[in-house]
Design a protein around this motif. Sequence first.
Motif, PDB file in Angstrom:
ATOM      1  N   UNK A  53      -5.592  23.013   5.651  1.00 51.04           N
ATOM      2  CA  UNK A  53      -6.191  24.344   5.644  1.00 51.04           C
ATOM      3  C   UNK A  53      -7.513  24.344   6.410  1.00 51.04           C
ATOM      4  N   UNK A  54      -8.294  23.283   6.218  1.00 46.57           N
ATOM      5  CA  UNK A  54      -9.585  23.169   6.897  1.00 46.57           C
ATOM      6  C   UNK A  54      -9.397  23.087   8.407  1.00 46.57           C
ATOM      7  N   UNK A  55      -8.410  22.321   8.850  1.00 47.37           N
ATOM      8  CA  UNK A  55      -8.151  22.212  10.289  1.00 47.37           C
ATOM      9  C   UNK A  55      -7.824  23.576  10.886  1.00 47.37           C
ATOM     10  N   UNK A  56      -7.012  24.370  10.184  1.00 51.90           N
ATOM     11  CA  UNK A  56      -6.676  25.696  10.679  1.00 51.90           C
ATOM     12  C   UNK A  56      -7.898  26.576  10.800  1.00 51.90           C
ATOM     13  N   UNK A  57      -8.757  26.543   9.814  1.00 49.20           N
ATOM     14  CA  UNK A  57      -9.966  27.354   9.847  1.00 49.20           C
ATOM     15  C   UNK A  57     -10.902  26.900  10.970  1.00 49.20           C
ATOM     16  N   UNK A  58     -10.992  25.593  11.188  1.00 46.69           N
ATOM     17  CA  UNK A  58     -11.855  25.085  12.255  1.00 46.69           C
ATOM     18  C   UNK A  58     -11.320  25.477  13.627  1.00 46.69           C
ATOM     19  N   UNK A  96      -3.735  18.837   1.497  1.00 41.41           N
ATOM     20  CA  UNK A  96      -3.532  20.273   1.672  1.00 41.41           C
ATOM     21  C   UNK A  96      -4.836  20.955   2.084  1.00 41.41           C
ATOM     22  N   UNK A  97      -5.946  20.561   1.434  1.00 37.82           N
ATOM     23  CA  UNK A  97      -7.249  21.099   1.816  1.00 37.82           C
ATOM     24  C   UNK A  97      -7.568  20.760   3.262  1.00 37.82           C
ATOM     25  N   UNK A  98      -7.237  19.529   3.657  1.00 39.04           N
ATOM     26  CA  UNK A  98      -7.487  19.091   5.030  1.00 39.04           C
ATOM     27  C   UNK A  98      -6.729  19.967   6.032  1.00 39.04           C
ATOM     28  N   UNK A 116      -8.662  13.156   4.989  1.00 37.02           N
ATOM     29  CA  UNK A 116      -9.530  12.959   3.832  1.00 37.02           C
ATOM     30  C   UNK A 116     -10.461  11.747   4.009  1.00 37.02           C
ATOM     31  N   UNK A 117     -11.664  11.877   3.539  1.00 31.43           N
ATOM     32  CA  UNK A 117     -12.699  10.874   3.769  1.00 31.43           C
ATOM     33  C   UNK A 117     -12.378   9.572   3.038  1.00 31.43           C
ATOM     34  N   UNK A 171     -17.291  12.706   7.992  1.00 30.52           N
ATOM     35  CA  UNK A 171     -16.175  12.626   7.053  1.00 30.52           C
ATOM     36  C   UNK A 171     -16.213  13.795   6.088  1.00 30.52           C
ATOM     37  N   UNK A 172     -15.050  14.277   5.650  1.00 28.34           N
ATOM     38  CA  UNK A 172     -14.987  15.415   4.737  1.00 28.34           C
ATOM     39  C   UNK A 172     -14.011  15.130   3.609  1.00 28.34           C
ATOM     40  N   UNK A 173     -14.433  15.438   2.389  1.00 29.23           N
ATOM     41  CA  UNK A 173     -13.613  15.210   1.203  1.00 29.23           C
ATOM     42  C   UNK A 173     -12.620  16.353   1.010  1.00 29.23           C
TER      43      UNK A 173
END
Length: 389
Positions: free
Chosen positions: A311-316, A307-309, A332-333, A301-303
Amino acid sequence: MLDIAADLHRWCEEGRDFAVATVVAVSGSAPRQPGAALAVDAAGAAVGSVSGGCVETAVYELCRQALESGETVRESFGYSDDDAFAVGLTCGGAIDVLVSPVRSADPERAVHAAALAAAAGGEAAAVARVTAGPAALLGRTLLVRPDGGHTGTLTGGPVAAGTALDRTAARTARAMLDNGRTGTVTIGADGSQCGEPLELLVEASVPPPRMIVFGAIDFAGALARIGGFLGYHVTVCDARPVFATAQRFPDADRVVVDWPHRYLEATEVDGRTVLCVLTHDAKFDVPLLVRALRLPVAYVGAMGSRRTHLDRLGRLREAGVTEIELSRLRSPIGLDLGARTPEETALSIAAEIVAHRRGGSGVPLTGAHTPIHHDGEPPAGHGRFGSVA
């Protein structure tokens, strides 16, 4: 029995005689699962529970009787409806309970003592006990180690090939220990899957599952507290030595100063491990999650905000993480509890971990038609995520 190993080990060390009642079979909506135990010593002191209160008094008396008689008995308790004073389960389920004396003069005492010492010390071990079959074998116990070695014997009564029986029981118990499982199995009384069958309750005790919390923030402190309460061995990891200190996280079993992805690559995880990423900083999150989503762990799980999620998916994805791997990410966690404080957020995260572990839906039980008790693995701590509790 192993769910109250610490107390019973202390009783053995103090030389107390006691009787232990263990749930060996469950049907319907019973509150406790096989392996749950209640023990009573010669002075009348009690620890543990087999039903959450419904039949404790009756089982308590059975333990007192077993201490006096020295005999092992199996009793069934079903639903009690019309008579409020009748002995039974008001939840509509049914349980079978095996009640065994553990006295200084009993030959099984040494086996029980060794099993309790192993479980209380956090060692991996399994206990196999005869719960149904020839009366002469009822309650006989075998302690099985991870290497397949065993202490005790099931030999006795009408069983002629005791050595084969012990080997078969040990192999069966070891297989369940490898998976951290507690439950009942049936084997042939001669150890070759034929002859009069024996039912065994195998209780597996394994070291507590790990919860690794990445990010030394206030939320991590609250999550460490609730993780310990749920029976996890909690590690907090952060690359910043100013924040990652034992003083800031007294409830964590270990605090590590290291880059999260580097620590994850070096440490041991398994199918019961839960990973909680609270850093919500791409320079920490991305390399960490690239590794985490490819490991055979129970939960990742990631906090972060939605919007952060995104962006995080794109980077991953840019880092080569596949869609199948991304589908494992809980972000979001946590569950939607409306949480705001660190403690409420920790509860939200813990609730999602439990729901994921047990197959729960996360919806309110009021008005729902989902089961109250799901068929899941044993509790974290001793058996644990695939069964602690």
